[in-house]
Design a protein around this motif. Structure first.
Motif, short mmCIF file in Angstrom:
data_model
loop_
_atom_site.label_atom_id
_atom_site.label_comp_id
_atom_site.label_asym_id
_atom_site.label_seq_id
_atom_site.Cartn_x
_atom_site.Cartn_y
_atom_site.Cartn_z
N SER A 96 -7.57 -13.16 -21.64
CA SER A 96 -8.56 -12.35 -20.92
C SER A 96 -7.87 -11.34 -20.02
O SER A 96 -6.77 -11.58 -19.52
CB SER A 96 -9.49 -13.23 -20.09
N LEU A 110 -10.01 -6.16 -28.27
CA LEU A 110 -10.06 -7.63 -28.38
C LEU A 110 -9.61 -8.03 -29.78
O LEU A 110 -10.29 -7.74 -30.76
CB LEU A 110 -11.48 -8.12 -28.08
N HIS A 123 -12.31 -15.53 -28.94
CA HIS A 123 -12.42 -15.83 -27.52
C HIS A 123 -11.60 -14.89 -26.63
O HIS A 123 -11.38 -15.21 -25.46
CB HIS A 123 -12.08 -17.29 -27.23
N SER A 180 -11.38 -11.82 -24.20
CA SER A 180 -12.45 -11.28 -23.36
C SER A 180 -11.90 -10.30 -22.33
O SER A 180 -10.72 -10.28 -22.02
CB SER A 180 -13.18 -12.41 -22.64
N LYS A 207 -13.43 -8.09 -18.56
CA LYS A 207 -14.47 -7.78 -17.59
C LYS A 207 -14.01 -6.56 -16.81
O LYS A 207 -12.82 -6.41 -16.51
CB LYS A 207 -14.70 -8.95 -16.63
#
Length: 75
Positions: A39, A60, A64, A66, A68
């Motif tokens: 992430s 990506l 899974h 990710s 933000k």
């Protein structure tokens, strides 16, 4: 420009704070490649400039993966 390479299972948090003069113009690019189970969290704040163009993108590349994005601009 900023480039981040988050390998498998990595956790990356990138923070940028810019305090610019009122006549300043800023153009910036931020890129990330995020692998499986990794992430990348982007945090940025831009204060005081006349003009800001910020291009943030994350590729990506696995299950899974990710990202933000959190940002604030005050001119």
């Amino acid at each position: 420009a900023v480039e981040i390479f988050a390998e498998e299972n990595a956790r990356v948090s990138y923070t940028s704070i810019q305090a610019l003069s009122p006549t300043r113009q800023r153009i910036a690019f931020k890129r990330a490649r995020v692998e499986k189970n990794a992430s990348v969290d982007w945090h940025w704040a831009e204060f005081g400039s006349q003009f800001v163009k910020l291009d943030v993108s994350s590729n990506l590349n696995g299950e899974h993966a990710s990202t933000k994005n959190y940002g604030v601009y005050l001119g």
